[in-house]
Design an enzyme around this catalytic site. Structure first.
Site: not given
Ligand code: GLA
Length: 399
Positions: A178, A40-42, A129, A227
């Site tokens: 995503d 996550e957030h990588t 969500a 974010y």
């Molecule tokens: C959201 C962003 C992704 C990613 C995630 C965290 O979903 O759209 O690019 O950064 O947060 O992993």
């Protein structure tokens, strides 16, 4: 899938609705939401992620128009929007149609001569969500607009232009995970993605294991806010670490040992605590993704589960993107039989947890966590038991 209508009837219904609304017959495209197993957030730190597309989707029905307008109808919101493709200085309006507008703009910036189009959209990916409703919308619309103009692009270009739509038009500085998962999802597989090179490997989800997604029903908002703040903090980390490691381009290039060596007594002031914690999450999370992927390949589910638990703690303590309800949902899961691993998934500040559960236990797991969560928070959670779904596709024979 629980708590959801059967998806097979949706394209037929959407086509009929389209024909009523626009008096023509559409083609229908479908793009999936995603769940992230770990990492996550990588993605915006050039690192590694392990998402899977899920069987929740956004459908777009489309037919070309003879002018240069997009006439868009959202079935979920029962609301229309109009977009002028020739507008001189288009601006976002903090409206759902910004995603459609952004995608159209990015297609045009690639030099694609877009025709006007009528669009009707329906989604069963819950919004806010953490299951990537934005990317599902972008990818589904991009594919539909290309088809209406009789053009095509490689999937990876579609993923990238959709990310740019969100970065440059909507204003959320999201990474590529995503959109990539929505494009490249493959049934029964997770995607180990290197977000720097965009090389990926499909990893089969272990047999007898189910993905149970628990929605805390606490909504997050991503366009801007916390974010983007996390992303800036990572950039600050790179800026500070570059003084000592000039070769690094992103946190992906830094090891934990290098980070820790900046934390000795003498050097403590060099990296403020907050920035250190953000870097620590990202660097350790990258390691966890690679360990979890290796363990999945070997069928070592215990190691996958430990990694997921560590990942959640890192997001809670170092990256500070969890919330009370997410922590409760993860704690409750950890007490239940059949659990392999649990963590929050997606951008954070609300949304869902992902639970890998031995399939034989799924029924009881779902019932028990739902009632324990209601007891602890007073909130009725939604649960989605999802197979790993497939990437964007056109649906034929929509009735
Ligand atoms: C959201 C962003 C992704 C990613 C995630 C965290 O979903 O759209 O690019 O950064 O947060 O992993």
């Amino acid at each position: 899938m629980t708590d959801q209508p059967s998806p097979s009837s949706i394209p037929v219904r959407l086509s009929r609705l389209f024909s009523k609304q626009f008096a023509s017959a559409p083609r229908v495209f479908r793009a999936a939401g995603r769940v992230n197993l770990i990492g996550e957030h990588t993605d915006y730190n050039d690192g590694f992620v392990l998402p899977a597309a899920i069987d929740l989707y956004t459908w777009t029905a489309v037919a070309p128009r003879s002018d240069h307008r997009l006439q868009v109808f959202s079935e979920n919101l029962d609301e229309s929007a109009e977009i002028d493709l020739t507008a001189a200085n288009p601006q976002p309006s903090d409206h759902w149609s910004d995603y459609v507008h952004g995608v159209a703009l990015m297609l045009r910036r690639l030099g694609i001569p877009l025709r006007g189009a009528d669009l009707a959209i329906f989604s069963d990916v819950p919004s806010g969500a953490g299951l990537s409703s934005s990317a599902a919308l972008e990818v589904s619309v991009a594919t539909a607009l290309l088809a209406a103009s009789e053009k095509s692009l490689p999937l990876v270009e579609i993923a990238k232009l959709c990310q740019r739509a969100e970065n440059e038009f909507v204003g959320a500085r999201v990474g590529i995970m995503d959109q990539f998962a929505s494009c490249f999802g493959t049934a029964d597989h997770a995607i180990l993605l290197d977000c720097r090179s965009l090389d990926y490997q499909l990893l089969p989800l272990p047999a007898g294991v189910s993905m149970v997604i628990c929605n805390t029903m606490v909504k997050h908002g991503h366009s801007g806010g916390e974010y983007n703040e996390r992303r800036s903090e990572c950039e600050e980390g790179v800026r500070l670490l570059k003084r000592y490691y000039p070769g690094i381009k992103a946190l992906r290039d830094v090891t934990l040992a290098q980070l820790e060596s900046q934390r000795t007594e003498v050097r403590r002031e060099r990296i403020p605590d907050l920035i250190y914690r953000r870097c620590h999450h990202v660097i350790s999370e990258n390691e966890r993704v690679l360990r979890a992927a290796e363990a999945m390949r070997k069928g070592d589910l215990a190691t996958v589960g430990v990694g997921m638990a560590e990942s959640h703690l890192s997001m809670k303590n170092d990256y500070q993107i969890s919330c009370r309800e997410l922590d409760i949902m993860v704690d409750l899961a950890q007490r239940l039989p059949g659990l392999i691993g649990a963590r929050m998934t997606g951008g954070g500040f609300g949304g869902c947890t992902i639970n890998l559960v031995h399939s034989a236990f799924v029924g009881d797991f779902r019932d028990d966590i739902r009632s324990a969560y209601r007891h602890a928070t007073g909130i009725d959670a939604e649960m989605y038991v999802s197979a790993a779904g497939s990437g964007v596709t056109e649906l034929k024979n929509n009735g």
